[in-house]
Design a protein around this motif. Structure first.
Motif, PDB file in Angstrom:
ATOM      1  N   GLY A 165      -5.811   9.267   5.547  1.00 15.24           N
ATOM      2  CA  GLY A 165      -4.410   9.037   5.174  1.00 15.24           C
ATOM      3  C   GLY A 165      -3.706   8.028   6.045  1.00 15.24           C
ATOM      4  N   GLN A 166      -4.362   7.521   7.089  1.00 13.39           N
ATOM      5  CA  GLN A 166      -3.732   6.582   8.015  1.00 13.39           C
ATOM      6  C   GLN A 166      -4.042   5.136   7.627  1.00 13.39           C
ATOM      7  OE1 GLN A 166      -1.647   7.841  10.386  1.00 13.39           O
ATOM      8  NE2 GLN A 166      -2.145   9.754   9.327  1.00 13.39           N
ATOM      9  N   SER A 167      -3.774   4.800   6.386  1.00 16.45           N
ATOM     10  CA  SER A 167      -4.042   3.444   5.905  1.00 16.45           C
ATOM     11  C   SER A 167      -3.210   3.174   4.666  1.00 16.45           C
ATOM     12  CB  SER A 167      -5.533   3.273   5.580  1.00 16.45           C
ATOM     13  OG  SER A 167      -5.766   2.049   4.910  1.00 16.45           O
ATOM     14  N   SER A 168      -2.895   1.912   4.448  1.00 19.19           N
ATOM     15  CA  SER A 168      -2.182   1.527   3.219  1.00 19.19           C
ATOM     16  C   SER A 168      -3.050   1.720   1.992  1.00 19.19           C
ATOM     17  CB  SER A 168      -1.751   0.053   3.305  1.00 19.19           C
ATOM     18  OG  SER A 168      -0.816  -0.146   4.338  1.00 19.19           O
ATOM     19  N   PHE A 169      -4.363   1.876   2.203  1.00 19.44           N
ATOM     20  CA  PHE A 169      -5.284   2.031   1.082  1.00 19.44           C
ATOM     21  C   PHE A 169      -5.667   3.492   0.867  1.00 19.44           C
ATOM     22  CE2 PHE A 169      -6.259  -2.132   3.100  1.00 19.44           C
ATOM     23  CZ  PHE A 169      -5.657  -2.918   2.137  1.00 19.44           C
ATOM     24  N   ALA A 170      -4.878   4.422   1.423  1.00 17.00           N
ATOM     25  CA  ALA A 170      -5.132   5.856   1.258  1.00 17.00           C
ATOM     26  C   ALA A 170      -4.210   6.428   0.194  1.00 17.00           C
ATOM     27  CB  ALA A 170      -4.928   6.587   2.585  1.00 17.00           C
ATOM     28  N   GLY A 171      -4.617   7.558  -0.395  1.00 17.85           N
ATOM     29  CA  GLY A 171      -3.797   8.247  -1.383  1.00 17.85           C
ATOM     30  C   GLY A 171      -4.385   8.147  -2.769  1.00 17.85           C
ATOM     31  N   PRO A 172      -4.165   9.164  -3.610  1.00 22.14           N
ATOM     32  CA  PRO A 172      -4.757   9.177  -4.960  1.00 22.14           C
ATOM     33  C   PRO A 172      -4.232   8.074  -5.866  1.00 22.14           C
ATOM     34  CG  PRO A 172      -3.199  10.989  -4.667  1.00 22.14           C
ATOM     35  CD  PRO A 172      -3.388  10.378  -3.316  1.00 22.14           C
ATOM     36  N   VAL A 173      -2.982   7.654  -5.669  1.00 22.25           N
ATOM     37  CA  VAL A 173      -2.403   6.578  -6.480  1.00 22.25           C
ATOM     38  C   VAL A 173      -2.382   5.279  -5.682  1.00 22.25           C
ATOM     39  CG1 VAL A 173      -0.368   5.750  -7.709  1.00 22.25           C
ATOM     40  CG2 VAL A 173      -1.020   8.160  -7.867  1.00 22.25           C
TER      41      VAL A 173
END
Length: 509
Positions: free
Chosen positions: A98-106
């Motif tokens: 979760g520690q990235s701009s490229f994290a998360g389901p959307v």
């Protein structure tokens, strides 16, 4: 309905391009292994692109392309390469906890595709925040730079250079990609021409690496180490704009900023003219009206912005910094590179509006640049002047001339249609960004939306306010970022190859 487009041949050649994409992916893979970072993102990307490429390649043995098949391959290939290019970003985001701009389901998939598409289309807009640059491994940062270098002259030029069996289909592809009709004149075989142009591109890149790193060795650029020299050579010659530094070119010395300007300008010059220069033929470049117009607009806006900055009481004075920042950022935005030597969003309104106008100009046809391009504006101005003359002399016959040739009326009409269509799409995107932000509970100012829409669709990169040169596009709603992905794709391949796919006549007539 019987489909009259040989889509299998188009997809088969797209598969060949995807198969060969494993070669550049091996570069960041090697760096990941060298640095002791996780190589899985690049191993997965290589496996996927080879598997999909080989599968598509088997769809057809017919490698002859007509105009329709060329349009289809151009559109599909840019999307397919961007999708593969997004895999390392997505996997790095999944592994970040979760520690990235490229994290998360959307946000993960959307941002990964945004970053990859922005890279391949040489837009240079990013969703990475400042802390992201410190957290990302060098291999990922290098892939951002490398994918822009591949997109600079066009991934299809690479394909044509490799696929010598394309024959006349190769010429169709190359002319669709570069929007220039004189590529056949350099060499009798189009594959030789593609390799020749690619050789010029590689040569310019190696020269940029040598210059940037030499400045470091001479003590004139303390933080321009070899990694930064390679990274910025990739994106300056490609007029692309990504930088491993969150402060862009502002992170480097004035000497580096001066040295980057010529590479941005040359990268936006027609590579056919550059070839003639390497052969000692100086007459063609001197006689090129488009080259004179391109350099003239660069000089004009450079002088205007420098003058505005010089008379602005709120900006710190200094002759050399004023000239350097004014010329650098005009060259950056006019050539659609998207670097920033300073936060130009802090400049006066007059300077920012001048930079905004630069976004719509672009460099020459047959170069790495994007936007509307100088040859179209030159034809528009000449046609407008012709129309004023015939309004006074209605019986006069006065064709539009470019150099020693006459521009046929179909071409003039096509140019007017393209410019009008580009402006309409720009305004529609502007309205969408405002409405979509309001729907998501955000607020986008008028100039902020205008700048972001122009920067995305014309493949510039930075804009103004929260989309400024030291900011990111991560704060836009996911739906806006998804539409921006499509707009970057459409803008990079110059609208027509996408729009023709939407017409029934393309598929069945």
């Amino acid at each position: 309905m019987k489909i009259r487009v040989d889509w299998r041949s188009s997809c088969s050649l797209t598969g060949t391009v995807l198969k060969w994409l494993a070669v550049p992916l091996a570069v960041p893979l090697g760096l990941a292994v060298l640095d002791g970072d996780d190589p899985v993102p690049f191993l997965v990307a290589i496996s996927v692109t080879v598997a999909v490429g080989l599968t598509l390649e088997r769809l057809s043995d017919d490698r002859e392309l007509g105009q329709r098949e060329s349009f289809l391959m151009v559109a599909v290939t840019w999307l397919a390469v961007a999708a593969v290019g997004a895999i390392p970003f997505l996997l790095v985001g999944l592994a970040s906890g979760g520690q990235s701009s490229f994290a998360g389901p959307v946000n993960g998939p959307v941002n990964a595709m945004f970053e990859s598409t922005s890279g391949l289309t040489t837009t240079g807009a990013t969703v990475m925040n400042e802390w992201d640059f410190a957290e990302q491994p060098r291999s990922v940062l290098l892939w951002r730079q490398l994918i822009q270098w591949l997109g600079g002259l066009g991934i299809l030029i690479v394909a044509i250079g490799l696929l010598s069996h394309l024959m006349i289909g190769g010429a169709q592809l190359m002319e669709t990609e570069t929007q220039t009709r004189n590529v056949r004149k350099l060499r009798p075989h189009i594959a030789e021409t593609a390799r020749l142009i690619w050789g010029l591109y590689v040569g310019l890149t190696l020269l940029a690496i040598a210059v940037f790193y030499a400045l470091h060795l001479l003590g004139l650029a303390p933080n321009m180490d070899f990694f930064n020299a390679v990274s910025h050579a990739f994106t300056s010659v490609a007029t692309a704009g990504f930088s491993p530094e969150p402060d862009s070119i502002g992170a480097f010395s004035p000497t580096v900023q001066w040295s980057i300007i010529p590479f941005m300008v040359v990268g936006s010059t027609n590579f056919v003219l550059l070839y003639y220069l390497t052969q000692g033929d100086f007459e063609r470049p001197v006689e090129s009206e488009e080259l004179r117009f391109y350099l003239g607009t660069l000089a004009f806006f450079g002088v205007v912005v420098v003058a505005i900055l010089a008379f602005d009481p709120e900006i710190e004075k200094g002759l050399e910094p004023t000239i350097r920042h004014g010329l650098f950022n005009v060259a950056s935005l006019l050539t659609t590179t998207g670097y920033a030597s300073t936060d130009f969003d802090a400049w006066t309104a007059g300077a920012k509006h001048a930079l905004f106008l630069c976004m719509f100009l672009g460099g020459m046809a047959g170069s790495t640049t994007c936007s509307i391009k100088s040859f179209r504006w030159l034809i528009v101005l000449k046609a407008f002047r012709r129309n004023l003359f015939t309004a006074v002399h209605p019986r006069a016959i006065r064709p539009v001339r470019l150099g020693d040739g006459v521009v046929d009326e179909d071409t003039v009409n096509d140019v007017f249609a393209y410019v009008l269509l580009a402006i309409v799409i720009f305004f529609v995107l502007t309205v969408f960004l405002v409405v979509d932000a309001a729907r998501a509970g955000a607020f986008v100012g008028e100039f902020e939306a205008l700048g972001a829409a122009a920067s995305i669709f014309l493949n510039i990169g930075p804009a103004f306010e929260r989309a400024g040169p030291l900011e990111s596009y991560a704060w836009f709603p996911a739906s806006s970022r998804a539409v921006m992905i499509v707009m970057m794709w459409i803008g990079r391949i110059e609208i027509i190859p996408v729009l023709v796919l939407l017409t029934p006549a393309f598929w069945k007539s």
